[in-house]
Design a protein around this motif. Structure first.
Motif, mmCIF file in Angstrom:
data_model
loop_
_atom_site.group_PDB
_atom_site.id
_atom_site.type_symbol
_atom_site.label_atom_id
_atom_site.label_comp_id
_atom_site.label_asym_id
_atom_site.label_seq_id
_atom_site.Cartn_x
_atom_site.Cartn_y
_atom_site.Cartn_z
ATOM 1 N N ASN B 53 2.473 12.490 36.868
ATOM 2 C CA ASN B 53 3.100 13.497 37.732
ATOM 3 C C ASN B 53 4.297 14.138 37.040
ATOM 4 O O ASN B 53 4.529 15.332 37.131
ATOM 5 C CB ASN B 53 3.598 12.875 39.042
ATOM 6 C CG ASN B 53 2.448 12.349 39.865
ATOM 7 O OD1 ASN B 53 1.314 12.781 39.687
ATOM 8 N ND2 ASN B 53 2.741 11.410 40.747
ATOM 9 N N LEU B 57 4.591 18.112 36.276
ATOM 10 C CA LEU B 57 5.643 18.963 36.805
ATOM 11 C C LEU B 57 6.403 19.661 35.680
ATOM 12 O O LEU B 57 6.764 20.827 35.794
ATOM 13 C CB LEU B 57 6.596 18.137 37.692
ATOM 14 C CG LEU B 57 5.947 17.683 39.010
ATOM 15 C CD1 LEU B 57 6.793 16.609 39.690
ATOM 16 C CD2 LEU B 57 5.749 18.862 39.947
ATOM 17 N N HIS B 118 8.752 17.567 46.765
ATOM 18 C CA HIS B 118 7.505 18.331 46.875
ATOM 19 C C HIS B 118 6.664 17.720 47.983
ATOM 20 O O HIS B 118 6.486 16.512 48.049
ATOM 21 C CB HIS B 118 6.745 18.366 45.554
ATOM 22 C CG HIS B 118 6.523 17.009 44.940
ATOM 23 N ND1 HIS B 118 5.293 16.426 44.855
ATOM 24 C CD2 HIS B 118 7.386 16.114 44.404
ATOM 25 C CE1 HIS B 118 5.403 15.236 44.294
ATOM 26 N NE2 HIS B 118 6.660 15.019 44.006
ATOM 27 N N PRO B 122 0.907 15.291 44.516
ATOM 28 C CA PRO B 122 0.749 15.703 43.108
ATOM 29 C C PRO B 122 -0.701 15.528 42.638
ATOM 30 O O PRO B 122 -1.093 16.115 41.648
ATOM 31 C CB PRO B 122 1.678 14.762 42.338
ATOM 32 C CG PRO B 122 2.379 13.922 43.349
ATOM 33 C CD PRO B 122 1.756 14.113 44.676
ATOM 34 N N ASN B 123 -1.456 14.753 43.395
ATOM 35 C CA ASN B 123 -2.858 14.534 43.021
ATOM 36 C C ASN B 123 -3.828 15.330 43.899
ATOM 37 O O ASN B 123 -5.021 15.039 43.902
ATOM 38 C CB ASN B 123 -3.209 13.052 43.159
ATOM 39 C CG ASN B 123 -2.488 12.202 42.139
ATOM 40 O OD1 ASN B 123 -2.441 12.549 40.969
ATOM 41 N ND2 ASN B 123 -1.896 11.105 42.589
ATOM 42 N N TRP B 132 -1.180 9.611 49.756
ATOM 43 C CA TRP B 132 0.023 10.450 49.816
ATOM 44 C C TRP B 132 0.672 10.314 51.196
ATOM 45 O O TRP B 132 -0.006 10.038 52.185
ATOM 46 C CB TRP B 132 -0.340 11.901 49.500
ATOM 47 C CG TRP B 132 0.817 12.856 49.545
ATOM 48 C CD1 TRP B 132 0.962 13.931 50.371
ATOM 49 C CD2 TRP B 132 1.979 12.838 48.710
ATOM 50 N NE1 TRP B 132 2.135 14.575 50.110
ATOM 51 C CE2 TRP B 132 2.791 13.938 49.105
ATOM 52 C CE3 TRP B 132 2.429 12.007 47.677
ATOM 53 C CZ2 TRP B 132 4.026 14.206 48.500
ATOM 54 C CZ3 TRP B 132 3.654 12.273 47.078
ATOM 55 C CH2 TRP B 132 4.429 13.357 47.485
ATOM 56 N N TYR B 445 1.941 6.013 45.191
ATOM 57 C CA TYR B 445 3.203 6.658 44.842
ATOM 58 C C TYR B 445 4.373 5.707 44.905
ATOM 59 O O TYR B 445 4.623 5.086 45.936
ATOM 60 C CB TYR B 445 3.431 7.860 45.769
ATOM 61 C CG TYR B 445 2.237 8.779 45.698
ATOM 62 C CD1 TYR B 445 2.127 9.710 44.670
ATOM 63 C CD2 TYR B 445 1.171 8.633 46.589
ATOM 64 C CE1 TYR B 445 1.003 10.492 44.536
ATOM 65 C CE2 TYR B 445 0.035 9.420 46.468
ATOM 66 C CZ TYR B 445 -0.046 10.351 45.440
ATOM 67 O OH TYR B 445 -1.168 11.100 45.299
ATOM 68 N N SER B 449 8.047 9.233 42.885
ATOM 69 C CA SER B 449 7.033 10.263 43.124
ATOM 70 C C SER B 449 6.994 10.711 44.572
ATOM 71 O O SER B 449 6.421 11.749 44.880
ATOM 72 C CB SER B 449 5.650 9.723 42.742
ATOM 73 O OG SER B 449 5.638 9.357 41.382
#
Lengths: 493, 493
Positions: B53, B57, B118, B122-123, B132, B445, B449
């Protein structure tokens, strides 16, 4: 009941704030007692010789802050608070009773003085013929097509994840916007240059958070747009006035430490002037010379009637000096709350970061529907249709004004959705015109009522009889009747 | 190609920023030449022993700022800019070529350091089983009912004017929200106390603009929610950490000049702890004693599984010390971008003013649909259904973790949409776990993250193997398979 109210026209404080303050003081010192009725808004406006909007807004604030209570047709009354003290008295540190332990919460100054702008007509739903500004005709909203698109967007979202989107906005919409501004405004950009916002107002806030801090000098057209002035001053800006002439705003008289300028080149707000090509070059040169930045608010450039408009200022921006703000509020509906920002590359990441900080991105449903509407070419077609309609309305307004009042034509009729009209000599100043018109079911607006920023709170003499007449939301016969009624109201019928 | 990249785990600068900076320097000094390919993200993450990640980014930013170009399956390449210099080089004053005349535009510091939060995984779209956080199950979105309501809302808007609404939000929705929080959270309030926002994130910004300026001390739970920390520090706040124990955040160790505290009492983020009744009283007392203000972020309180939750902190607020933030992002969809703020009376006008300044109000269509959904009682019913489903998923997660890893149960399982789980001794730290899991199609995560704010950039030792596992968006069998795959990935199958 005759209240001892004294308003000062030349005060730095707005009339509305003065009125609010005097009521609060009289409630505080007991001259106005709990349960007493306060005057009706219409009557008070007449008694004081001020606009009823001013009274309405002051009353609204009295109600919202808990000083006054509306009891339907009976009128407005001082609240019977039985010992409790309205919040703002306490916050201001006045008269907190001994039993009350909590001091006011911490509160840094909100750098914001003066009048709040308001986007809704102060006469909404109250007059038959409302010449309020910046309002598209809801009857021309492409309702059927939109329903199909929203429906489809909902189906796609159902299959997708309906979750947080990119802070910068739906990629498909950004691509469609980039193509649209390329074709319509001559701006060469890609989807990564576009940032979807919740209307221009949010775009202005992003710009403010990026570029404006306490003491930052920001150049403003004077007269100019109050909604932008308020955003910049809320970040602590020092607003520097810049004169507007027949070619638009003039760059020559701005202080040398000013490196940020807010402009409405396509249809200057409120004067309606289109900035000349020569002036545009001068502004770009100004920005290059001092490493400055131009904020181009292109709020109603979709509408032009006498030939194609000049490309956007941003179209000539070779140095990344121009931040461009666009919107769908005028062409489709302000209720959508969708606009966009086109930012120079060096500000792109920072702008997306600020947008993410502010709202984590814009709503998904409408972005999907809008993207498809643009892609199919329906939006360009819709704009074409609107331009045809609005041109007829503009003509109807010009004809009605000439018929009823004769004299000089209104200014700014070549584009946009409103004109600036100066009432003929002998007519009363704008606040009185507003009241007289309202009594006949007609909404018209002087500079103070219509979100106009002026450097000096006192209007120049020649502005005192200026009215902004928005014509987009009324059809031709409504426009004709509305202007006839206005004429009758001032004895010109 | 082996790049001479050196990252320092104990630097004040984030790994992502270090990585970005090193690439920029190497492009700037010519070590990386135009057209050269840079390493694949997966490989680089493995080589450097960091989370992918982080690499993703950093690459995203390189692309967005124009240093690097993605060429599909071929990979990422240094742009061939033919003499033009990417924006941020110029903005940073490095290497501006002689022909380039424009200095950087004026730019006050954006008071914002460190990692951006965010809200998207991220996935997203890249793993089969994504744990998530804070993501509702789109399959449980009441799509059919919603379509009918949006349809009806569109019809009403067509007859109405589709224009700007009240900045505070649609009155009908504010009334429905006031009733809902009364019933669900014990908060006694009326529609005038409610302000509709574009999600909690906008609500935090309104609070920030009202109460936070440069140097304002703001208490933060540590560990706490990065999205809130970022907003406050963007206004210049000094963030003061406040320890979190089994009863929630503890008020005893905050500096005496701190009068603002951000809290997640229902389900502390990230630990999942529910604040005890005693601690709630202590915080209310804290606010009363110092004239302070509590910001209650009630982000996922709709979900509770082992009996009814405590009422909101706001429910016990007799002194107007609590600002309450609620949202529909977790219960319906984050794509709606609708939340609300309940503000003490003394801040009401100021809050509406700031909301008006920021966005001129929220979109109309969704507000209308939502109001009707709440009024009909469908929303309460929907929440009930979700709670039943999510409870099963929570149980499935607990069972899978016990089956595959044994040991202590995860924390924070009594409510919300995620648990905090500490991987057993012997397992690698979170970044490595993330990579191993991703290779098996599973998204998990660690704190870094998952939008967790920590006062000290270096995580305490016991946090290094902590994972946040969001379970709401996966069904029971996906959860079981996901955890089995995680176990297999770390050799525990």
């Amino acid at each position: 009941m005759q209240l001892p109210l004294q308003l000062q026209a030349d005060s730095r404080e707005s009339l509305q704030a003065q009125l609010f303050g005097q009521f609060v003081r009289q409630i505080g010192d007991g001259r106005l007692k709990p349960g007493m009725r306060i005057p009706a808004t219409r009557q008070l406006a007449v008694d004081l010789g001020i606009s009823r909007n001013t009274v309405l807004l002051a009353y609204e604030r009295l109600v919202a802050e808990g000083y006054v209570q509306m009891r339907g047709p009976q009128g407005a009354f001082v609240v019977e608070h039985g010992g409790a003290v309205p919040g703002s008295l306490r916050a201001a540190g006045q008269g907190a009773p001994a039993g009350e332990r909590a001091p006011a919460p911490p509160r840094p100054p909100v750098h914001f003085k003066g009048r709040m702008h308001h986007l809704r007509s102060p006469n909404a739903g109250e007059v038959e013929f409302d010449f309020w500004v910046g309002r598209p005709d809801p009857r021309l909203f492409p309702a059927r097509a939109w329903r199909v698109l929203v429906e489809r967007s909902m189906q796609q979202l159902r299959q997708g994840d309906g979750s947080y989107g990119e802070p910068s906005g739906l990629r498909r919409l950004r691509e469609a916007v980039a193509r649209h501004v390329g074709a319509a405004r001559g701006i060469a950009c890609g989807c990564d240059d576009v940032l979807i916002t919740n209307g221009i107002q949010e775009g202005l806030n992003i710009v403010g958070r990026l570029l404006v801090g306490p003491g930052t000098a920001v150049g403003m057209e004077s007269p100019g747009y109050l909604g932008a002035a308020n955003v910049f001053s809320s970040f602590g800006a020092e607003l520097l006035p810049c004169r507007v002439d027949a070619e638009g705003a003039a760059p020559d008289d701005l202080r040398s430490d000013c490196r940020l300028m807010y402009l409405t080149p396509a249809h200057q707000y409120p004067s309606g002037v289109a900035m000349s090509a020569r002036r545009r070059q001068a502004w770009l040169q100004w920005a290059r010379d001092r490493g400055g930045c131009l904020i181009e608010d292109d709020y109603d450039s979709d509408f032009y009637y006498d030939g194609p408009p000049l490309p956007a200022l941003k179209a000539g921006d070779r140095d990344g000096c121009v931040i461009y703000l666009g919107t769908f509020s005028k062409s489709l509906s302000a209720g959508l709350r969708v606009g966009y920002l086109i930012v120079p590359r060096q500000l792109r990441i920072a702008a997306i970061t600020v947008k993410g900080l502010m709202t984590n991105g814009s709503p998904g449903l409408v972005q999907g529907a809008l993207a498809e509407y643009l892609e199919r070419g329906d939006y360009a077609h819709h704009l074409h249709r609107l331009r045809k309609q609005y041109a007829q309305r503009r003509d109807a307004l010009g004809a009605a004004l000439a018929r009823c009042f004769g004299g000089a034509a209104a200014v700014g009729a070549q584009a946009g959705m409103h004109v600036l009209w100066q009432a003929p000599d002998g007519l009363p100043p704008a606040p009185e015109l507003e009241n007289l018109a309202r009594a006949q079911g007609v909404g018209v607006y002087g500079l103070e009522s219509a979100n106009v920023w002026l450097h000096d709170a006192r209007q120049p003499e020649h502005c005192r009889r200026c009215l902004l007449l928005g014509y987009a939301a009324l059809d031709c016969s409504q426009i004709a009747t509305g202007i006839e009624r206005l004429a009758a109201a001032v004895g010109r019928a």
